[in-house]
Design a protein around this motif. Sequence first.
Motif, PDB file in Angstrom:
ATOM      1  N   LEU A  64     -83.127  46.873  31.798  1.00  0.00           N
ATOM      2  CA  LEU A  64     -83.101  48.400  31.287  1.00  0.00           C
ATOM      3  C   LEU A  64     -81.974  49.011  30.733  1.00  0.00           C
ATOM      4  O   LEU A  64     -81.767  49.671  29.823  1.00  0.00           O
ATOM      5  CB  LEU A  64     -83.675  49.058  32.514  1.00  0.00           C
ATOM      6  CG  LEU A  64     -85.353  48.816  32.712  1.00  0.00           C
ATOM      7  CD1 LEU A  64     -85.602  49.612  34.104  1.00  0.00           C
ATOM      8  CD2 LEU A  64     -85.945  48.854  31.591  1.00  0.00           C
ATOM      9  N   GLY A  65     -80.711  48.456  31.626  1.00  0.00           N
ATOM     10  CA  GLY A  65     -79.356  48.957  31.171  1.00  0.00           C
ATOM     11  C   GLY A  65     -79.015  48.666  29.908  1.00  0.00           C
ATOM     12  O   GLY A  65     -78.387  49.200  29.094  1.00  0.00           O
ATOM     13  N   LEU A  66     -79.259  47.166  29.595  1.00  0.00           N
ATOM     14  CA  LEU A  66     -78.579  46.680  28.511  1.00  0.00           C
ATOM     15  C   LEU A  66     -79.544  47.009  27.302  1.00  0.00           C
ATOM     16  O   LEU A  66     -79.071  47.309  26.110  1.00  0.00           O
ATOM     17  CB  LEU A  66     -78.901  44.980  28.590  1.00  0.00           C
ATOM     18  CG  LEU A  66     -77.469  44.333  29.269  1.00  0.00           C
ATOM     19  CD1 LEU A  66     -77.646  42.934  29.269  1.00  0.00           C
ATOM     20  CD2 LEU A  66     -76.438  44.629  28.314  1.00  0.00           C
ATOM     21  N   TRP A  76     -83.504  50.244  17.504  1.00  0.00           N
ATOM     22  CA  TRP A  76     -84.235  49.261  17.509  1.00  0.00           C
ATOM     23  C   TRP A  76     -83.852  48.027  16.876  1.00  0.00           C
ATOM     24  O   TRP A  76     -84.099  46.536  17.219  1.00  0.00           O
ATOM     25  CB  TRP A  76     -85.669  49.890  17.188  1.00  0.00           C
ATOM     26  CG  TRP A  76     -86.269  50.639  18.195  1.00  0.00           C
ATOM     27  CD1 TRP A  76     -86.359  52.018  18.060  1.00  0.00           C
ATOM     28  CD2 TRP A  76     -86.533  50.473  19.706  1.00  0.00           C
ATOM     29  NE1 TRP A  76     -86.660  52.856  19.083  1.00  0.00           N
ATOM     30  CE2 TRP A  76     -87.050  51.695  20.024  1.00  0.00           C
ATOM     31  CE3 TRP A  76     -86.631  49.359  20.338  1.00  0.00           C
ATOM     32  CZ2 TRP A  76     -87.576  51.934  21.548  1.00  0.00           C
ATOM     33  CZ3 TRP A  76     -87.179  49.691  21.683  1.00  0.00           C
ATOM     34  CH2 TRP A  76     -87.687  50.702  22.340  1.00  0.00           C
ATOM     35  N   ALA A  77     -83.043  48.162  15.761  1.00  0.00           N
ATOM     36  CA  ALA A  77     -82.716  46.959  14.944  1.00  0.00           C
ATOM     37  C   ALA A  77     -81.890  46.216  15.924  1.00  0.00           C
ATOM     38  O   ALA A  77     -81.567  44.909  15.277  1.00  0.00           O
ATOM     39  CB  ALA A  77     -81.993  47.375  13.602  1.00  0.00           C
ATOM     40  N   GLY A  78     -81.089  46.861  16.803  1.00  0.00           N
ATOM     41  CA  GLY A  78     -80.146  45.971  17.309  1.00  0.00           C
ATOM     42  C   GLY A  78     -80.736  44.786  18.126  1.00  0.00           C
ATOM     43  O   GLY A  78     -79.976  44.165  18.732  1.00  0.00           O
ATOM     44  N   PHE A  79     -81.900  44.886  18.311  1.00  0.00           N
ATOM     45  CA  PHE A  79     -82.693  43.586  19.193  1.00  0.00           C
ATOM     46  C   PHE A  79     -82.872  42.347  18.236  1.00  0.00           C
ATOM     47  O   PHE A  79     -83.170  41.355  18.797  1.00  0.00           O
ATOM     48  CB  PHE A  79     -83.847  44.100  19.821  1.00  0.00           C
ATOM     49  CG  PHE A  79     -83.920  45.108  20.846  1.00  0.00           C
ATOM     50  CD1 PHE A  79     -83.484  44.808  22.307  1.00  0.00           C
ATOM     51  CD2 PHE A  79     -84.188  46.477  20.693  1.00  0.00           C
ATOM     52  CE1 PHE A  79     -83.483  45.644  23.209  1.00  0.00           C
ATOM     53  CE2 PHE A  79     -84.077  47.423  21.802  1.00  0.00           C
ATOM     54  CZ  PHE A  79     -83.716  47.026  22.902  1.00  0.00           C
ATOM     55  N   LYS A  80     -82.686  42.649  16.751  1.00  0.00           N
ATOM     56  CA  LYS A  80     -82.814  41.668  16.171  1.00  0.00           C
ATOM     57  C   LYS A  80     -81.714  40.460  15.901  1.00  0.00           C
ATOM     58  O   LYS A  80     -80.666  41.137  16.153  1.00  0.00           O
ATOM     59  CB  LYS A  80     -82.966  42.163  14.676  1.00  0.00           C
ATOM     60  CG  LYS A  80     -84.329  42.674  14.409  1.00  0.00           C
ATOM     61  CD  LYS A  80     -84.476  43.349  12.886  1.00  0.00           C
ATOM     62  CE  LYS A  80     -85.522  44.378  12.849  1.00  0.00           C
ATOM     63  NZ  LYS A  80     -85.858  44.859  11.372  1.00  0.00           N
ATOM     64  N   SER A  81     -82.092  39.333  15.738  1.00  0.00           N
ATOM     65  CA  SER A  81     -81.018  38.278  15.770  1.00  0.00           C
ATOM     66  C   SER A  81     -81.342  37.203  14.913  1.00  0.00           C
ATOM     67  O   SER A  81     -82.293  36.856  14.702  1.00  0.00           O
ATOM     68  CB  SER A  81     -80.473  37.720  17.134  1.00  0.00           C
ATOM     69  OG  SER A  81     -79.938  36.576  17.224  1.00  0.00           O
ATOM     70  N   LEU A 194     -76.734  41.014  23.463  1.00  0.00           N
ATOM     71  CA  LEU A 194     -77.956  40.127  23.370  1.00  0.00           C
ATOM     72  C   LEU A 194     -77.628  38.885  24.128  1.00  0.00           C
ATOM     73  O   LEU A 194     -78.614  38.380  24.359  1.00  0.00           O
ATOM     74  CB  LEU A 194     -78.182  39.799  21.972  1.00  0.00           C
ATOM     75  CG  LEU A 194     -78.528  41.046  21.012  1.00  0.00           C
ATOM     76  CD1 LEU A 194     -79.107  40.324  19.535  1.00  0.00           C
ATOM     77  CD2 LEU A 194     -79.754  41.899  21.326  1.00  0.00           C
ATOM     78  N   TYR A 195     -76.568  38.571  24.212  1.00  0.00           N
ATOM     79  CA  TYR A 195     -76.061  37.520  25.085  1.00  0.00           C
ATOM     80  C   TYR A 195     -76.953  37.760  26.486  1.00  0.00           C
ATOM     81  O   TYR A 195     -77.281  36.556  27.379  1.00  0.00           O
ATOM     82  CB  TYR A 195     -74.766  37.194  25.421  1.00  0.00           C
ATOM     83  CG  TYR A 195     -74.006  36.906  24.132  1.00  0.00           C
ATOM     84  CD1 TYR A 195     -74.339  35.672  23.609  1.00  0.00           C
ATOM     85  CD2 TYR A 195     -72.907  37.391  23.523  1.00  0.00           C
ATOM     86  CE1 TYR A 195     -73.835  35.020  22.635  1.00  0.00           C
ATOM     87  CE2 TYR A 195     -72.345  36.935  22.563  1.00  0.00           C
ATOM     88  CZ  TYR A 195     -72.652  35.780  21.843  1.00  0.00           C
ATOM     89  OH  TYR A 195     -72.067  35.071  20.896  1.00  0.00           O
ATOM     90  N   ALA A 237     -71.652  40.726  33.972  1.00  0.00           N
ATOM     91  CA  ALA A 237     -71.583  39.128  33.939  1.00  0.00           C
ATOM     92  C   ALA A 237     -72.097  38.258  32.920  1.00  0.00           C
ATOM     93  O   ALA A 237     -71.671  37.547  32.229  1.00  0.00           O
ATOM     94  CB  ALA A 237     -72.262  38.757  35.597  1.00  0.00           C
ATOM     95  N   HIS A 238     -73.250  38.858  32.613  1.00  0.00           N
ATOM     96  CA  HIS A 238     -74.283  38.116  31.607  1.00  0.00           C
ATOM     97  C   HIS A 238     -73.408  38.373  30.144  1.00  0.00           C
ATOM     98  O   HIS A 238     -74.226  37.684  28.991  1.00  0.00           O
ATOM     99  CB  HIS A 238     -75.459  38.384  31.544  1.00  0.00           C
ATOM    100  CG  HIS A 238     -76.304  37.636  32.824  1.00  0.00           C
ATOM    101  ND1 HIS A 238     -76.604  36.248  32.612  1.00  0.00           N
ATOM    102  CD2 HIS A 238     -76.863  37.587  33.944  1.00  0.00           C
ATOM    103  CE1 HIS A 238     -77.244  35.655  33.554  1.00  0.00           C
ATOM    104  NE2 HIS A 238     -77.112  36.673  34.481  1.00  0.00           N
ATOM    105  N   THR A 239     -72.597  39.453  30.168  1.00  0.00           N
ATOM    106  CA  THR A 239     -72.142  39.730  28.707  1.00  0.00           C
ATOM    107  C   THR A 239     -70.768  39.251  28.539  1.00  0.00           C
ATOM    108  O   THR A 239     -70.461  38.578  27.623  1.00  0.00           O
ATOM    109  CB  THR A 239     -72.086  41.227  28.553  1.00  0.00           C
ATOM    110  OG1 THR A 239     -73.535  41.953  28.750  1.00  0.00           O
ATOM    111  CG2 THR A 239     -71.382  41.849  27.553  1.00  0.00           C
ATOM    112  N   PHE A 240     -69.829  39.283  29.550  1.00  0.00           N
ATOM    113  CA  PHE A 240     -68.564  38.798  29.700  1.00  0.00           C
ATOM    114  C   PHE A 240     -68.646  37.244  29.399  1.00  0.00           C
ATOM    115  O   PHE A 240     -67.675  36.941  28.571  1.00  0.00           O
ATOM    116  CB  PHE A 240     -67.911  39.343  30.729  1.00  0.00           C
ATOM    117  CG  PHE A 240     -67.821  40.780  30.567  1.00  0.00           C
ATOM    118  CD1 PHE A 240     -67.613  41.591  29.459  1.00  0.00           C
ATOM    119  CD2 PHE A 240     -67.523  41.469  31.754  1.00  0.00           C
ATOM    120  CE1 PHE A 240     -67.448  42.873  29.471  1.00  0.00           C
ATOM    121  CE2 PHE A 240     -67.347  42.831  31.970  1.00  0.00           C
ATOM    122  CZ  PHE A 240     -67.342  43.622  30.688  1.00  0.00           C
TER     123      PHE A 240
END
Length: 320
Positions: A64-66, A76-81, A194-195, A237-240
């Motif tokens: 939820l935070g990410l 919402w376009a930020g979720f695209k990859s 997104l990582y 952690a999952h970002t850095f």
Amino acid sequence: MQTVTQRPSSERNTMSRFSPFVQAAILALTAYILFTTADVSAKILSGRYPLALCIAAPALIALLGLGAQIIYQRGWAGFKSTQIKLHAARSIIIAVMVTLFVHGLKTVPISDFYCIIFLSPFFVMLTSYFVFKEPLKLERLFVICLAFTGVVVTIGPHFSDMNIGYAYIFGAVLFSSSNIFVIRKMGQDEYSPLYGFYPLLAIVIGNLPFAVQDIPSTLPTGDAAIFLLYGVVLIGAHTFLPMAFAKTPEISLIAPLHYSQMLWGILADIIIFKAAPPMTTYIGAGIIISAGMIMMWKERHHLRKENIKEVIEEENMTLL
């Protein structure tokens, strides 16, 4: 047209002053501090609540935070990859890895837990040599062996009470090593939140159906704070860590930094678990720190030589 939020110029300038290796090292060290915090939280919570709840609740908080961060920055376009297949593969790897880690932590002492997961740099280094054809320099091999010696001196292989938890953690180490190479293939141009978002989504999907039935009617304030802390540190952690492995010139350069978790583990023992480490712990920690300092000095010296070489070549081209 998609609007991309740029980082403040002060932040970009601060990081740009460092070489790619130093940037990667800073990110990796920060990530490992956060992962140690998550490990301690998981150890505490797994002794009080069902494992599915211990995995799903913090992951949901982090998700939820990410998600909020992505929507705020890019909509919402930020979720695209463009690398959705790699995200899917990595999400499955991370979901399995986290599940195995938490199951292992429930029955395995933290000292044994770290002893096993510290084997990961060996898998990374050897795989990077065979798969990516990265040079296996003698000084890098020496530094990793020295750091692992420090781990052995510090905690030792206390495997007298073997149980299925050890198998869980060994399996998780294999998945952890695979994760690093998927990140390497993705590169550093991906939108960094997104990582963490897609792996957390996979963890929630895989565990939430089993966790719902175990949600307690009341939750002590202290335990609620631990769940919240667990979720928040997972975001960082999952970002850095993916950013660190994406930025590093070679994977094997920052693999030894994994051993920094031993230092945070010592502090956790003293402050949280009120256990005074024996003298061998401090000796081992000194060896680990020495290995890290040697590595940093060697790589800085190597980068300086490369920079000087580039300057000389540019001057020679100018003279021609």
